[in-house]
Design a protein around this motif. Structure first.
Motif, PDB file in Angstrom:
ATOM      1  N   GLN A 255       0.831  -1.214   0.000  1.00  0.00           N
ATOM      2  CA  GLN A 255       0.000   0.000   0.000  1.00  0.00           C
ATOM      3  C   GLN A 255       0.865   1.263   0.000  1.00  0.00           C
ATOM      4  O   GLN A 255       0.540   2.240  -0.663  1.00  0.00           O
ATOM      5  CB  GLN A 255      -0.974   0.016   1.197  1.00  0.00           C
ATOM      6  CG  GLN A 255      -2.106  -1.013   1.104  1.00  0.00           C
ATOM      7  CD  GLN A 255      -2.970  -0.868  -0.147  1.00  0.00           C
ATOM      8  OE1 GLN A 255      -3.053   0.189  -0.767  1.00  0.00           O
ATOM      9  NE2 GLN A 255      -3.615  -1.955  -0.556  1.00  0.00           N
TER      10      GLN A 255
ATOM     11  N   SER B 190       0.834   6.717  -6.543  1.00  0.00           N
ATOM     12  CA  SER B 190      -0.336   7.573  -6.736  1.00  0.00           C
ATOM     13  C   SER B 190      -0.027   9.035  -6.446  1.00  0.00           C
ATOM     14  O   SER B 190      -0.491   9.912  -7.160  1.00  0.00           O
ATOM     15  CB  SER B 190      -1.483   7.129  -5.839  1.00  0.00           C
ATOM     16  OG  SER B 190      -1.886   5.855  -6.220  1.00  0.00           O
TER      17      SER B 190
ATOM     18  N   GLY C 115     -11.275   0.022  -6.218  1.00  0.00           N
ATOM     19  CA  GLY C 115      -9.911  -0.378  -5.868  1.00  0.00           C
ATOM     20  C   GLY C 115      -9.120   0.839  -5.421  1.00  0.00           C
ATOM     21  O   GLY C 115      -7.967   1.014  -5.779  1.00  0.00           O
TER      22      GLY C 115
ATOM     23  N   GLY D 242      -7.698   1.671  -2.796  1.00  0.00           N
ATOM     24  CA  GLY D 242      -6.524   1.507  -1.939  1.00  0.00           C
ATOM     25  C   GLY D 242      -6.638   2.294  -0.643  1.00  0.00           C
ATOM     26  O   GLY D 242      -7.710   2.357  -0.024  1.00  0.00           O
TER      27      GLY D 242
ATOM     28  N   ASN E  69      -5.791   8.714  -3.512  1.00  0.00           N
ATOM     29  CA  ASN E  69      -6.405   9.429  -4.634  1.00  0.00           C
ATOM     30  C   ASN E  69      -7.689  10.126  -4.205  1.00  0.00           C
ATOM     31  O   ASN E  69      -7.954  11.264  -4.606  1.00  0.00           O
ATOM     32  CB  ASN E  69      -6.757   8.458  -5.773  1.00  0.00           C
ATOM     33  CG  ASN E  69      -5.522   7.997  -6.513  1.00  0.00           C
ATOM     34  OD1 ASN E  69      -4.459   8.585  -6.377  1.00  0.00           O
ATOM     35  ND2 ASN E  69      -5.659   6.940  -7.279  1.00  0.00           N
TER      36      ASN E  69
ATOM     37  N   ASP F 198     -13.056  -1.091  -1.890  1.00  0.00           N
ATOM     38  CA  ASP F 198     -11.878  -1.971  -1.859  1.00  0.00           C
ATOM     39  C   ASP F 198     -12.167  -3.084  -0.859  1.00  0.00           C
ATOM     40  O   ASP F 198     -13.247  -3.134  -0.266  1.00  0.00           O
ATOM     41  CB  ASP F 198     -10.613  -1.153  -1.483  1.00  0.00           C
ATOM     42  CG  ASP F 198      -9.337  -1.738  -2.083  1.00  0.00           C
ATOM     43  OD1 ASP F 198      -9.053  -2.916  -1.833  1.00  0.00           O
ATOM     44  OD2 ASP F 198      -8.627  -1.015  -2.804  1.00  0.00           O
TER      45      ASP F 198
ATOM     46  N   GLY G 128     -15.751  -4.470  -0.124  1.00  0.00           N
ATOM     47  CA  GLY G 128     -16.317  -5.516  -0.962  1.00  0.00           C
ATOM     48  C   GLY G 128     -15.404  -5.859  -2.117  1.00  0.00           C
ATOM     49  O   GLY G 128     -14.274  -5.372  -2.197  1.00  0.00           O
ATOM     50  N   ASP G 129     -15.951  -6.698  -3.010  1.00  0.00           N
ATOM     51  CA  ASP G 129     -15.200  -7.165  -4.177  1.00  0.00           C
ATOM     52  C   ASP G 129     -15.917  -6.611  -5.409  1.00  0.00           C
ATOM     53  O   ASP G 129     -17.048  -7.003  -5.699  1.00  0.00           O
ATOM     54  CB  ASP G 129     -15.224  -8.697  -4.167  1.00  0.00           C
ATOM     55  CG  ASP G 129     -14.464  -9.298  -5.329  1.00  0.00           C
ATOM     56  OD1 ASP G 129     -14.290  -8.616  -6.368  1.00  0.00           O
ATOM     57  OD2 ASP G 129     -14.053 -10.461  -5.216  1.00  0.00           O
ATOM     58  N   PHE G 130     -15.261  -5.694  -6.131  1.00  0.00           N
ATOM     59  CA  PHE G 130     -15.977  -5.044  -7.238  1.00  0.00           C
ATOM     60  C   PHE G 130     -16.225  -5.981  -8.424  1.00  0.00           C
ATOM     61  O   PHE G 130     -16.979  -5.659  -9.320  1.00  0.00           O
ATOM     62  CB  PHE G 130     -15.318  -3.731  -7.677  1.00  0.00           C
ATOM     63  CG  PHE G 130     -13.868  -3.832  -8.091  1.00  0.00           C
ATOM     64  CD1 PHE G 130     -13.457  -4.651  -9.114  1.00  0.00           C
ATOM     65  CD2 PHE G 130     -12.918  -3.051  -7.450  1.00  0.00           C
ATOM     66  CE1 PHE G 130     -12.130  -4.729  -9.495  1.00  0.00           C
ATOM     67  CE2 PHE G 130     -11.574  -3.119  -7.819  1.00  0.00           C
ATOM     68  CZ  PHE G 130     -11.183  -3.975  -8.850  1.00  0.00           C
TER      69      PHE G 130
ATOM     70  N   CYS H 209      -8.311   3.587 -10.994  1.00  0.00           N
ATOM     71  CA  CYS H 209      -6.926   4.086 -11.016  1.00  0.00           C
ATOM     72  C   CYS H 209      -5.976   2.921 -10.775  1.00  0.00           C
ATOM     73  O   CYS H 209      -6.022   2.312  -9.692  1.00  0.00           O
ATOM     74  CB  CYS H 209      -6.691   5.096  -9.898  1.00  0.00           C
ATOM     75  SG  CYS H 209      -7.512   6.649 -10.116  1.00  0.00           S
ATOM     76  N   HIS H 210      -5.155   2.627 -11.718  1.00  0.00           N
ATOM     77  CA  HIS H 210      -4.173   1.529 -11.600  1.00  0.00           C
ATOM     78  C   HIS H 210      -4.864   0.198 -11.310  1.00  0.00           C
ATOM     79  O   HIS H 210      -4.361  -0.613 -10.535  1.00  0.00           O
ATOM     80  CB  HIS H 210      -3.141   1.829 -10.512  1.00  0.00           C
ATOM     81  CG  HIS H 210      -2.466   3.165 -10.696  1.00  0.00           C
ATOM     82  ND1 HIS H 210      -2.594   4.211  -9.828  1.00  0.00           N
ATOM     83  CD2 HIS H 210      -1.688   3.618 -11.701  1.00  0.00           C
ATOM     84  CE1 HIS H 210      -1.919   5.252 -10.268  1.00  0.00           C
ATOM     85  NE2 HIS H 210      -1.354   4.924 -11.419  1.00  0.00           N
ATOM     86  N   ILE H 211      -6.034  -0.019 -11.862  1.00  0.00           N
ATOM     87  CA  ILE H 211      -6.786  -1.254 -11.623  1.00  0.00           C
ATOM     88  C   ILE H 211      -6.786  -2.153 -12.855  1.00  0.00           C
ATOM     89  O   ILE H 211      -6.547  -3.353 -12.760  1.00  0.00           O
ATOM     90  CB  ILE H 211      -8.259  -0.933 -11.237  1.00  0.00           C
ATOM     91  CG1 ILE H 211      -8.312  -0.139  -9.934  1.00  0.00           C
ATOM     92  CG2 ILE H 211      -9.089  -2.200 -11.139  1.00  0.00           C
ATOM     93  CD1 ILE H 211      -7.738  -0.839  -8.738  1.00  0.00           C
TER      94      ILE H 211
ATOM     95  N   TRP I 271      -6.024  -6.885 -14.549  1.00  0.00           N
ATOM     96  CA  TRP I 271      -6.923  -7.907 -15.099  1.00  0.00           C
ATOM     97  C   TRP I 271      -6.754  -8.091 -16.607  1.00  0.00           C
ATOM     98  O   TRP I 271      -6.238  -7.226 -17.311  1.00  0.00           O
ATOM     99  CB  TRP I 271      -8.387  -7.526 -14.800  1.00  0.00           C
ATOM    100  CG  TRP I 271      -8.635  -7.227 -13.354  1.00  0.00           C
ATOM    101  CD1 TRP I 271      -8.903  -6.007 -12.809  1.00  0.00           C
ATOM    102  CD2 TRP I 271      -8.603  -8.146 -12.255  1.00  0.00           C
ATOM    103  NE1 TRP I 271      -9.054  -6.117 -11.455  1.00  0.00           N
ATOM    104  CE2 TRP I 271      -8.869  -7.415 -11.081  1.00  0.00           C
ATOM    105  CE3 TRP I 271      -8.365  -9.520 -12.157  1.00  0.00           C
ATOM    106  CZ2 TRP I 271      -8.917  -8.010  -9.818  1.00  0.00           C
ATOM    107  CZ3 TRP I 271      -8.416 -10.107 -10.887  1.00  0.00           C
ATOM    108  CH2 TRP I 271      -8.690  -9.359  -9.755  1.00  0.00           C
TER     109      TRP I 271
HETATM  110  C1  LIG Z   1      -2.723  -1.416  -7.721  1.00  0.00           C
HETATM  111  S1  LIG Z   1      -3.670  -1.002  -6.334  1.00  0.00           S
HETATM  112  C2  LIG Z   1      -4.295   0.572  -6.816  1.00  0.00           C
HETATM  113  C3  LIG Z   1      -4.706   1.419  -5.658  1.00  0.00           C
HETATM  114  C4  LIG Z   1      -5.184   2.833  -6.021  1.00  0.00           C
HETATM  115  N1  LIG Z   1      -6.299   2.816  -6.923  1.00  0.00           N
HETATM  116  C5  LIG Z   1      -4.067   3.666  -6.613  1.00  0.00           C
HETATM  117  O1  LIG Z   1      -4.174   4.113  -7.748  1.00  0.00           O
HETATM  118  O2  LIG Z   1      -3.071   3.854  -5.917  1.00  0.00           O
HETATM  119  C6  LIG Z   1      -5.025  -2.073  -6.576  1.00  0.00           C
HETATM  120  C7  LIG Z   1      -6.090  -1.977  -5.512  1.00  0.00           C
HETATM  121  O3  LIG Z   1      -7.244  -2.665  -5.976  1.00  0.00           O
HETATM  122  C8  LIG Z   1      -7.772  -3.421  -4.921  1.00  0.00           C
HETATM  123  N2  LIG Z   1      -8.519  -4.542  -5.517  1.00  0.00           N
HETATM  124  C9  LIG Z   1      -8.032  -5.489  -6.349  1.00  0.00           C
HETATM  125  N3  LIG Z   1      -9.011  -6.329  -6.712  1.00  0.00           N
HETATM  126  C10 LIG Z   1     -10.148  -5.889  -6.107  1.00  0.00           C
HETATM  127  C11 LIG Z   1     -11.493  -6.336  -6.103  1.00  0.00           C
HETATM  128  N4  LIG Z   1     -11.851  -7.399  -6.813  1.00  0.00           N
HETATM  129  N5  LIG Z   1     -12.404  -5.654  -5.379  1.00  0.00           N
HETATM  130  C12 LIG Z   1     -12.028  -4.553  -4.658  1.00  0.00           C
HETATM  131  N6  LIG Z   1     -10.761  -4.077  -4.622  1.00  0.00           N
HETATM  132  C13 LIG Z   1      -9.830  -4.741  -5.333  1.00  0.00           C
HETATM  133  C14 LIG Z   1      -6.570  -3.840  -4.114  1.00  0.00           C
HETATM  134  O4  LIG Z   1      -6.912  -4.199  -2.781  1.00  0.00           O
HETATM  135  C15 LIG Z   1      -5.689  -2.602  -4.193  1.00  0.00           C
HETATM  136  O5  LIG Z   1      -5.961  -1.706  -3.141  1.00  0.00           O
END
Ligand SMILES: C[S@@+](CC[C@H](N)C(=O)[O-])C[C@H]1O[C@@H](n2cnc3c(N)ncnc32)[C@H](O)[C@@H]1O
Length: 348
Positions: free
Chosen positions: A155, A162, A185, A187, A191, A208, A234-236, A251-253, A257
């Motif tokens: 983190q 970020s 996500g 984090g 942001n 997140d 939760g899980d998006f 952002c950075h998500i 995938w």
């Molecule tokens: C690469 S970090 C990016 C964090 C933030 N968005 C940034 O730009 O600094 C990815 C984040 O997505 C979250 N994440 C990954 N898969 C997720 C899911 N299925 N549901 C919710 N959060 C998720 C992770 O826990 C992590 O905090």
């Protein structure tokens, strides 16, 4: 713009640096971990003997460290004194605005061990390197829940990235007409906090995992923004987006995938948005001619071998095609942002 390596004939020195990349990185990391760059920032021209005392290293190990860092150009040796190279002074001394130490901590503790299984990951098309973090779940994010110390390293690194990237996000797009943005996500809320501070009427919900939302919640309280920033654990990929929103940012998500999963996420976001609502994708973008940039090309192996086994730093066109396929009416590309970042906006 410097010429890309992809357009040059590389020389032997360049090959040597790649082949010895493991040593180069460990020398660099030792300079941070042992506080060498910080010490030289405060005491430029320190001598070998002064450094031996300060770092508590015997002569030969110190010689190996200093000679390695000097040969790499990270330290300068003038007469008997050592000092940081200019870029080291800017980027590797803690407390400086451009400090990269957090990101390098993630490289040292997560990327470095995991990439030992890169070849096997290529062959099996999955994240074989995740075996370095035994536990439940198929992604690094699920596994990190059982490793609080490494999750903190992760983190901190993401927030370091970020902090550098989001200052460009704030002005790359005018968020002032949006009322409630989901940071999917999001984090540790770095942001969300920056956006809420910059746009006084914006509400942001960080979506997140429960453990990450806890870290975010702590930071939101510290920032005094509990009235406008909320967490939604939760899980998006599975859980619905929160109701009453008009925009969703990733952002950075999406590099985490596969293109298929990102398409599904963009369709899900489309369904959750009102007409005129916006989806935003902000991260590093690969060039559409498949020649780089170097930062995305070097970043992609982590997503395959460790993070999820299915992601990479996709090129622009992958996202644009997905936005069209998900039926966003207007699609806008904002390129040339620093750190090889880009922003895509799709309007429903
Ligand atoms: C690469 S970090 C990016 C964090 C933030 N968005 C940034 O730009 O600094 C990815 C984040 O997505 C979250 N994440 C990954 N898969 C997720 C899911 N299925 N549901 C919710 N959060 C998720 C992770 O826990 C992590 O905090």
């Amino acid at each position: 713009m410097p010429t890309k390596y992809a357009q040059q004939d590389i020389d032997f020195e360049h090959l040597l640096l790649i082949a010895g990349g493991h040593s180069a990185f460990q020398l660099l990391w030792a300079g941070i971990e042992l506080g060498l760059f910080n010490f030289l920032s405060a005491s430029p021209s320190a001598t070998f003997n002064e450094l031996a005392l300060r770092l508590k290293l015997k002569s030969q190990p110190l010689y190996i460290l200093l000679t390695g860092l000097t040969a790499l150009g990270l330290l300068k040796k003038v007469d008997e004194g050592y000092r940081n190279a200019e870029l080291v002074e800017e980027r590797l001394v803690s407390g400086k605005p451009g400090y990269l130490g957090g990101i390098l901590g993630w490289q040292a503790h997560i990327v470095y061990p995991g990439l030992q299984n890169f070849v096997e990951s290529l062959k099996q098309n999955t994240n074989v390197g995740l075996q370095h973090f035994p536990g439940q779940g198929k992604t690094l994010y699920e596994r990190l829940v059982s490793y609080p110390e490494i999750e903190k390293v992760f983190q901190d690194a993401m927030s370091g990235l970020s902090v550098q990237a989001n200052q460009h996000l704030l002005n790359a797009y005018d968020f002032s007409h949006l009322s409630h943005l989901v940071d999917a996500g999001g984090g540790d809320a770095t942001n969300a906090i920056a956006l809420a501070r910059h746009y006084a009427n914006l509400k942001v919900t960080v979506f997140d995992s429960p453990s990450v939302c806890e870290i975010a919640r702590h930071n939101i309280i510290q920032a005094g923004l509990t009235e406008r920033i909320f967490t939604y654990p939760g899980d998006f990929l599975i859980d619905p987006f929160p109701p009453g929103i008009d925009s969703i940012i990733f952002c950075h998500i999406m590099p985490i995938w596969s293109a298929e999963r990102n398409l599904a996420l963009l369709k899900k976001a489309y369904a959750a948005l009102p007409k005129g609502g916006a989806v935003l994708i902000f991260n590093m973008m690969g060039d559409d001619d498949d020649t780089g940039p170097l930062s995305t090309a070097l970043g992609s192996p982590y997503f395959l071998a460790i993070a999820t086994g299915e992601g990479m730093l996709h090129p622009w066109r992958t996202y644009e095609t997905a936005l069209s396929e998900a039926r966003y009416a207007e699609i806008k590309r904002i390129d040339n942002l620093p750190l090889n970042h880009g922003l895509l906006i799709g309007i429903k």
